[in-house]
Write a protein that holds these residues in place. Sequence first.
Motif, mmCIF file in Angstrom:
data_model
loop_
_atom_site.group_PDB
_atom_site.id
_atom_site.type_symbol
_atom_site.label_atom_id
_atom_site.label_comp_id
_atom_site.label_asym_id
_atom_site.label_seq_id
_atom_site.Cartn_x
_atom_site.Cartn_y
_atom_site.Cartn_z
ATOM 1 N N UNK A 31 1.045 -1.197 0.274
ATOM 2 C CA UNK A 31 1.046 0.400 -0.110
ATOM 3 C C UNK A 31 1.052 0.913 0.165
ATOM 4 N N UNK A 32 -0.078 2.277 0.175
ATOM 5 C CA UNK A 32 0.801 3.410 0.300
ATOM 6 C C UNK A 32 1.411 3.828 1.309
ATOM 7 N N UNK A 33 2.723 5.440 1.285
ATOM 8 C CA UNK A 33 3.590 5.204 2.848
ATOM 9 C C UNK A 33 1.745 5.070 3.806
ATOM 10 N N UNK A 34 1.612 6.295 3.629
ATOM 11 C CA UNK A 34 0.008 6.945 4.963
ATOM 12 C C UNK A 34 -0.947 5.498 5.907
ATOM 13 N N UNK A 35 -0.960 4.485 4.866
ATOM 14 C CA UNK A 35 -1.691 3.350 5.445
ATOM 15 C C UNK A 35 -0.737 2.408 6.038
ATOM 16 N N UNK A 36 0.868 2.306 6.014
ATOM 17 C CA UNK A 36 1.407 1.781 6.373
ATOM 18 C C UNK A 36 1.969 2.485 7.780
ATOM 19 N N UNK A 37 1.354 3.732 8.145
ATOM 20 C CA UNK A 37 1.509 5.176 8.912
ATOM 21 C C UNK A 37 0.800 4.494 10.172
ATOM 22 N N UNK A 38 -0.703 3.846 9.491
ATOM 23 C CA UNK A 38 -1.442 3.517 9.954
ATOM 24 C C UNK A 38 -1.554 2.395 10.878
ATOM 25 N N UNK A 39 -1.482 1.307 10.281
ATOM 26 C CA UNK A 39 -1.322 -0.179 10.985
ATOM 27 C C UNK A 39 -0.253 -0.083 11.550
ATOM 28 N N UNK A 40 1.028 0.484 11.553
ATOM 29 C CA UNK A 40 1.948 0.313 12.573
ATOM 30 C C UNK A 40 1.890 1.940 13.988
ATOM 31 N N UNK A 41 0.902 2.645 13.410
ATOM 32 C CA UNK A 41 0.219 3.280 14.571
ATOM 33 C C UNK A 41 -0.411 1.783 16.156
ATOM 34 N N UNK A 42 -1.599 1.874 14.860
ATOM 35 C CA UNK A 42 -1.996 0.597 15.453
ATOM 36 C C UNK A 42 -1.462 -0.590 16.234
ATOM 37 N N UNK A 43 -0.910 -1.390 15.252
ATOM 38 C CA UNK A 43 -0.097 -2.183 16.029
ATOM 39 C C UNK A 43 0.283 -2.232 17.230
ATOM 40 N N UNK A 44 1.067 -0.390 17.235
ATOM 41 C CA UNK A 44 1.644 -0.283 18.990
ATOM 42 C C UNK A 44 1.195 -0.032 19.351
ATOM 43 N N UNK A 45 -0.142 0.715 19.417
ATOM 44 C CA UNK A 45 -1.015 0.644 20.429
ATOM 45 C C UNK A 45 -1.633 -0.946 21.430
ATOM 46 N N UNK A 46 -1.177 -1.427 20.052
ATOM 47 C CA UNK A 46 -2.145 -2.801 21.324
ATOM 48 C C UNK A 46 -1.468 -3.235 21.572
ATOM 49 N N UNK A 47 -0.016 -2.858 21.154
ATOM 50 C CA UNK A 47 1.361 -3.592 22.278
ATOM 51 C C UNK A 47 0.831 -3.145 23.260
ATOM 52 N N UNK A 48 1.413 -1.840 23.448
ATOM 53 C CA UNK A 48 1.274 -1.187 24.675
ATOM 54 C C UNK A 48 0.075 -1.284 25.286
ATOM 55 N N UNK A 49 -0.530 -1.779 25.132
ATOM 56 C CA UNK A 49 -1.687 -2.255 25.585
ATOM 57 C C UNK A 49 -2.149 -3.710 26.354
ATOM 58 N N UNK A 50 -1.124 -4.318 25.135
ATOM 59 C CA UNK A 50 -1.058 -5.703 25.989
ATOM 60 C C UNK A 50 -0.197 -5.500 27.059
ATOM 61 N N UNK A 51 0.992 -5.011 27.039
ATOM 62 C CA UNK A 51 1.616 -4.158 28.630
ATOM 63 C C UNK A 51 0.852 -4.300 29.058
ATOM 64 N N UNK A 52 -0.024 -2.890 29.025
ATOM 65 C CA UNK A 52 -0.384 -1.793 30.277
ATOM 66 C C UNK A 52 -1.304 -3.149 31.657
ATOM 67 N N UNK A 53 -1.545 -3.898 30.370
ATOM 68 C CA UNK A 53 -2.971 -4.564 30.581
ATOM 69 C C UNK A 53 -2.508 -5.595 31.509
#
Length: 116
Positions: A31-53
């Motif tokens: 995909x385009x670069x903006x799609x990568x940024x969105x997916x990487x940001x969402x993955x990072x949020x999910x992983x941080x939420x995993x550690x917090x929980x």
Amino acid sequence: MPKITVICYLFSLLCYGLGSWKMSALKNLNWAMTDYTVYVSLATVYFVLTIFLLVLGSFFFLARILKEREVAVADCISPKAEAARRVDKSRWRSASGVKVQLPSNYDVKLERRLSS
């Protein structure tokens, strides 16, 4: 194990799965670069939420263990034993006060009487 701990651990597994899913979407699609940024940001949020929980669930688990230990220790001490401890402490305080007030030649005899 407390219910809140199990819930936190299950939600952390869910967030880890969602983060892994977002990362696998990056590998498979082009995909385009903006799609990568969105997916990487969402993955990072999910992983941080995993550690917090995980940390939150472990905190609740540890708090329950410490609370159970505190209750167990408090149940072992009877009121009579506690009253006896208070009496013993007051006797020692008064005896040491008398020892300080006596002349130095009586200190040894008083100390022998208290220790025997």
